[in-house]
Design a protein around this motif. Structure first.
Motif, mmCIF file in Angstrom:
data_model
loop_
_atom_site.group_PDB
_atom_site.id
_atom_site.type_symbol
_atom_site.label_atom_id
_atom_site.label_comp_id
_atom_site.label_asym_id
_atom_site.label_seq_id
_atom_site.Cartn_x
_atom_site.Cartn_y
_atom_site.Cartn_z
ATOM 1 N N UNK A 371 -69.944 -6.075 11.075
ATOM 2 C CA UNK A 371 -71.336 -6.286 10.672
ATOM 3 C C UNK A 371 -71.964 -5.030 10.104
ATOM 4 N N UNK A 372 -71.597 -3.889 10.632
ATOM 5 C CA UNK A 372 -72.200 -2.643 10.164
ATOM 6 C C UNK A 372 -71.779 -2.278 8.740
ATOM 7 N N UNK A 373 -70.728 -2.945 8.216
ATOM 8 C CA UNK A 373 -70.273 -2.611 6.861
ATOM 9 C C UNK A 373 -71.056 -3.342 5.778
ATOM 10 N N UNK A 374 -72.089 -4.020 6.163
ATOM 11 C CA UNK A 374 -72.968 -4.610 5.161
ATOM 12 C C UNK A 374 -73.896 -3.530 4.589
ATOM 13 N N UNK A 375 -74.466 -3.833 3.485
ATOM 14 C CA UNK A 375 -75.559 -3.031 2.958
ATOM 15 C C UNK A 375 -75.195 -1.591 2.667
ATOM 16 N N UNK A 376 -76.017 -0.690 3.159
ATOM 17 C CA UNK A 376 -75.944 0.716 2.791
ATOM 18 C C UNK A 376 -74.635 1.361 3.222
ATOM 19 N N UNK A 377 -74.130 0.998 4.403
ATOM 20 C CA UNK A 377 -72.877 1.610 4.867
ATOM 21 C C UNK A 377 -71.737 1.239 3.936
ATOM 22 N N UNK A 378 -71.661 -0.027 3.557
ATOM 23 C CA UNK A 378 -70.595 -0.462 2.659
ATOM 24 C C UNK A 378 -70.715 0.211 1.298
ATOM 25 N N UNK A 379 -71.945 0.319 0.793
ATOM 26 C CA UNK A 379 -72.149 0.967 -0.512
ATOM 27 C C UNK A 379 -71.709 2.422 -0.474
ATOM 28 N N UNK A 380 -72.085 3.126 0.557
ATOM 29 C CA UNK A 380 -71.705 4.550 0.651
ATOM 30 C C UNK A 380 -70.190 4.706 0.845
ATOM 31 N N UNK A 381 -69.570 3.770 1.571
ATOM 32 C CA UNK A 381 -68.116 3.814 1.746
ATOM 33 C C UNK A 381 -67.422 3.585 0.411
ATOM 34 N N UNK A 416 -68.499 13.009 2.327
ATOM 35 C CA UNK A 416 -68.433 12.037 3.422
ATOM 36 C C UNK A 416 -69.744 11.950 4.183
ATOM 37 N N UNK A 417 -70.585 12.971 4.026
ATOM 38 C CA UNK A 417 -71.821 13.004 4.782
ATOM 39 C C UNK A 417 -72.716 11.813 4.470
ATOM 40 N N UNK A 418 -72.633 11.283 3.250
ATOM 41 C CA UNK A 418 -73.463 10.130 2.910
ATOM 42 C C UNK A 418 -73.042 8.903 3.721
ATOM 43 N N UNK A 419 -71.747 8.763 3.946
ATOM 44 C CA UNK A 419 -71.279 7.651 4.771
ATOM 45 C C UNK A 419 -71.728 7.846 6.212
ATOM 46 N N UNK A 420 -71.600 9.074 6.720
ATOM 47 C CA UNK A 420 -72.036 9.356 8.086
ATOM 48 C C UNK A 420 -73.513 9.046 8.266
ATOM 49 N N UNK A 421 -74.295 9.450 7.293
ATOM 50 C CA UNK A 421 -75.741 9.199 7.372
ATOM 51 C C UNK A 421 -76.034 7.709 7.364
ATOM 52 N N UNK A 422 -75.348 6.986 6.504
ATOM 53 C CA UNK A 422 -75.556 5.537 6.444
ATOM 54 C C UNK A 422 -75.128 4.875 7.757
ATOM 55 N N UNK A 423 -74.015 5.350 8.331
ATOM 56 C CA UNK A 423 -73.567 4.810 9.624
ATOM 57 C C UNK A 423 -74.617 5.087 10.698
ATOM 58 N N UNK A 424 -75.125 6.314 10.704
ATOM 59 C CA UNK A 424 -76.146 6.670 11.694
ATOM 60 C C UNK A 424 -77.368 5.776 11.564
ATOM 61 N N UNK A 425 -77.827 5.578 10.346
ATOM 62 C CA UNK A 425 -79.022 4.758 10.130
ATOM 63 C C UNK A 425 -78.785 3.311 10.549
ATOM 64 N N UNK A 426 -77.641 2.750 10.128
ATOM 65 C CA UNK A 426 -77.343 1.351 10.467
ATOM 66 C C UNK A 426 -77.137 1.157 11.950
#
Length: 606
Positions: A371-381, A416-426
């Motif tokens: 579920x967390x791979x939706x939206x911003x996390x998926x885009x940054x990945x 990779x920091x953008x993915x980490x940030x998106x993970x943190x936010x989600x």
């Protein structure tokens, strides 16, 4: 006091198990010490008893516990420690019954104030023979009442050497008057009205009566059936205390009729053995005194008790044993109240725990089903791995993934920091939302329960604390640090494949995070292919660096670390509820139940 024949006190003798601590009576002394030790244990348990939940029976149970502690301090423990002390006869009764007039008559001169203005007895006065002074000047009995030494002034009322005592202080003090007219071995205590308009007076009267070895209960011909005095008389019957009822102001010609009716009532309430004295309606003299003959039978009865050490001992033991038996029943009732508190507390705690356990389960699903791979996390990945070239490379066959991934990552990867940030936010959004839902659920459950509603009061716990989002963010960053530490530790053990570490610790850490989150259970449609592909790619990449077994271990460790931190965050929020309940399973109910059984044996002389 004027003489009279001995009263017909013929109640059954009390078991002599707890006799005085006399020389050579070692067994009795040990039994007395054991009794005192038991009673002190009961007192300690009752004093520390906490009944915080507002159950229907809780207010009454709290009052019972407080009164039991008071009676242990005022009467039971002092009497066990000094079985040969003089008897304390408390003169109690209804408003205007003539208690003070009776005390004055028994003393043979004015001692205490009697009058038409109520309440008249504001400060309790204890009359004792001079030889008995040492028993009462100390805090042996009624230790919460300050002692005031009194002298009889010209008007016949006690006056303290220090002058007048203010009412507020008087209510918590005991005037001691040494008077040779009082027989040695018995002391008289003039108590406030049991039905006084003053709350303080009523409470003090109840306290004094609970500290008595025997009662002189005064009522009148037109008030003897009142409910308040009878409630106290029934309590006296439960304690098996010796009660002498003085029926005052009986009209001439009605003595036998009123006596018979009152005697019938006493018998029905278990007080058939009580002495009953009738004082006819008489005019008082200029000093407010009754004729001596009117109270001569009462005075003679008290003198006979004072002169007979055996009878005094039997009375003391009878009252003491009866009071201990009554205390046993109260302690048993308090054990049940404590058990009800535990049951209710567990239910409230279970309601909170269930709400936050459900929240933990929802967080687990959201962090393990993709579920967390939706939206911003998926885009940054996707930005990180470069979806187009990356997935075209995969089409040639996943079996050659090491070579293809090595070639792909020879360039500089996106940060990779953008993915980490998106993970943190989600992840923060998921945890905060589920914790808030749990708090709202717990709050609603408590408000549906009177005990829970009382614990909440006016506080609103239906959301998380203001600092919770920041705490969540901090814990997520700490978890990401845990993941990077796992990567570093795994890379140190794989130095032969150090070329893969050109991806960087952060890059591999991000890959491990995505693997932890992307089991795809909650995704639909095209998202399954995308998330599934990223999971496969990430997993194969990590296997290429660390090996298949190591990747499973790393993913498991990362998952446990995340769940532990999430559980800690939820626990802090549910603690706001649980701390209001107080300690559960403290064993108070079982302890009180056991003490009640021991008290019952003690009261029976076993």
């Amino acid at each position: 006091m004027p003489g009279s024949r001995r009263g017909d006190w013929h109640d059954e003798a009390v078991s002599p198990t707890y006799s005085g601590n006399t020389p050579g009576n070692g067994a009795a002394a040990r039994a007395q010490d054991a009794a005192v030790a038991l009673l002190e244990a009961v007192r300690g348990e009752l004093a520390s008893l906490r009944l915080p939940l507002e159950l229907p029976a809780a207010p009454g149970a709290r009052r019972t516990a407080a009164k039991a502690v008071g009676q242990l301090d005022d009467y039971i423990l002092p009497r066990y420690r000094s079985l040969d002390a003089p008897l304390l006869a408390v003169v109690g009764g209804s408003t205007g019954a003539g208690k003070s007039t009776l005390v004055n008559a028994l003393a043979g001169h004015p001692v205490t104030r009697a009058g038409a203005i109520r309440p008249t007895t504001r400060q309790p006065i204890l009359l004792h023979h001079p030889a008995d002074a040492a028993w009462f000047t100390s805090a042996r009995v009624l230790p919460t009442l300050a002692r005031v030494r009194g002298e009889l002034d010209g008007a016949g009322t006690p006056a303290t050497r220090a002058g007048a005592t203010p009412d507020a202080a008087a209510m918590r003090s005991l005037v001691l008057v040494s008077d040779a007219a009082i027989p040695e071995g018995v002391a008289l205590l003039d108590a406030p009205d049991v039905d006084s308009v003053s709350d303080d007076n009523r409470q003090l009267a109840s306290q004094l009566l609970a500290a008595a070895d025997l009662w002189l209960f005064v009522t009148t011909a037109n008030r003897y059936a009142d409910a308040v005095p009878w409630k106290l008389l029934v309590d006296a019957a439960s304690r098996d205390i010796l009660v002498a009822v003085v029926l005052d102001r009986v009209p001439r010609g009605a003595e036998e009729e009123v006596r018979a009716d009152l005697r019938s009532m006493l018998t029905r309430e278990g007080l058939a053995g009580s002495r009953l004295f009738v004082v006819p309606e008489l005019d008082l003299d200029a000093m407010g005194m009754l004729p001596a003959a009117a109270t001569a039978p009462i005075a003679g009865w008290l003198r006979d008790l004072a002169e007979d050490a055996t009878v005094r001992s039997e009375i003391a033991r009878r009252t003491l044993n009866g009071t201990v038996r009554s205390l046993s029943g109260k302690v048993a009732g308090l054990a049940e109240a404590a058990r009800d508190q535990d049951d209710a507390g567990r239910q409230l705690a279970d309601d909170v725990t269930a709400a936050f356990t459900d929240a933990g389960a929802r967080i687990h699903r959201a962090t393990s089903d993709g579920s967390l791979l939706r939206g911003e996390v998926l885009a940054r990945w996707q930005d990180f791995v470069g979806t187009g070239d990356f997935f075209r490379a995969l089409e040639s066959g996943i079996g050659r993934v090491r070579d293809r991934l090595g070639a792909f990552f020879k360039g500089q990867p996106p940060p990779a920091v953008k993915v980490e940030t998106a993970i943190e936010t989600g992840l923060q959004a998921v945890i905060v939302a589920q914790a808030s839902r749990a708090a709202e659920d717990a709050d609603q459950r408590w408000r549906a329960d009177p005990a829970g509603r009382a614990l909440l009061g006016t506080d609103d716990l239906s959301g998380t604390t203001p600092d919770f989002p920041a705490q969540v963010a901090e814990e997520i960053r700490a978890w990401q640090g845990d993941v990077l530490d796992l990567i570093r530790a795994g890379g140190a053990a794989k130095r032969s494949q150090a070329r893969w570490l050109s991806l960087g610790v952060n890059g591999l850490g991000v890959v491990l995070m995505v693997v932890v989150f992307s089991l795809t259970g909650g995704l639909t449609g095209a998202e399954i292919g995308i998330a599934g592909g990223t999971a496969v790619v990430g997993q194969k990449l990590l296997e290429a660096v660390f090996g298949e077994d190591a990747v499973r271990r790393l993913a498991s460790q990362a998952r446990r670390s995340l769940e532990k931190r999430c559980a800690g965050l939820l626990e802090r929020q549910q603690r706001r509820f649980l701390d209001r309940i107080g300690p559960l399973h403290d064993g108070a109910a079982d302890t009180l139940e056991g003490l009640a059984g021991e008290l019952a044996k003690l009261g029976e002389g076993a």
